[in-house]
Write a protein that holds these residues in place. Structure first.
Motif, short mmCIF file in Angstrom:
data_model
loop_
_atom_site.label_atom_id
_atom_site.label_comp_id
_atom_site.label_asym_id
_atom_site.label_seq_id
_atom_site.Cartn_x
_atom_site.Cartn_y
_atom_site.Cartn_z
N SER A 1 0.83 -1.20 0.00
CA SER A 1 0.00 0.00 0.00
C SER A 1 0.86 1.26 0.00
O SER A 1 0.61 2.20 -0.76
N ILE A 2 1.90 1.26 0.82
CA ILE A 2 2.81 2.41 0.86
C ILE A 2 3.49 2.60 -0.49
O ILE A 2 3.60 3.72 -1.00
N GLN B 1 2.36 1.67 -3.44
CA GLN B 1 1.38 2.17 -4.40
C GLN B 1 1.14 3.67 -4.20
O GLN B 1 1.04 4.42 -5.17
N ASP B 2 1.06 4.09 -2.93
CA ASP B 2 0.86 5.52 -2.65
C ASP B 2 2.03 6.34 -3.18
O ASP B 2 1.84 7.41 -3.78
N LEU B 3 3.25 5.84 -2.95
CA LEU B 3 4.43 6.55 -3.45
C LEU B 3 4.45 6.61 -4.97
O LEU B 3 4.83 7.62 -5.56
N VAL C 1 1.82 6.59 -7.02
CA VAL C 1 0.81 7.57 -7.44
C VAL C 1 1.35 8.98 -7.25
O VAL C 1 1.20 9.86 -8.12
N GLU C 2 2.01 9.21 -6.11
CA GLU C 2 2.58 10.52 -5.84
C GLU C 2 3.65 10.89 -6.88
O GLU C 2 3.67 12.01 -7.39
#
Length: 117
Positions: free
Chosen positions: A90-91, A93-95, A97-98
């Motif tokens: 999850s982390i 994927q967030d990175l 997207v960012e």
């Protein structure tokens, strides 16, 4: 100055003496047991067989309990690792997207700069 080096021959002699002492002590103890046993030989053998059977049963139960605990701990660890892996995913994927958002913003800025040029 004393020499405290450990000699291999000393270890072999110590082990030999220890083994000899254990064997002699065991023989003396067994002989004393047989001479002073309040039961007949057959009764003593039956008692020994019963105690050996009890020991086997307790050992079997202890091994089963230990295996069960190990399996339980392994399952718990597996769940913990799986949870950590999902958190890391999850982390990540967030990175991602960012970073994609930043790249898109940089691309838009570059397009705007080219149009103005």
């Amino acid at each position: 100055m004393k020499n405290y080096d450990f000699e291999p021959m000393e270890a072999a002699n110590t082990a030999k003496h220890l083994l000899t002492g254990v064997l002699v002590g065991g023989l003396i103890g067994a002989t004393t047991m047989w001479l002073f046993a309040p039961h007949s030989g057959e009764e003593t053998r039956n008692d020994l067989l019963d105690k050996a059977s009890d020991l086997r049963d307790r050992t079997t139960e202890t091994v089963k309990d230990t295996v069960s605990q190990a399996k339980s701990k392994a399952g718990s660890l597996r769940g913990d690792v799986k949870g950590k892996a999902e958190d890391l995913k999850s982390i990540g994927q967030d990175l991602l997207v960012e970073q994609l958002d930043r790249a898109a913003e940089a691309l838009e800025a570059a397009k705007k700069a080219v149009k103005e040029y």
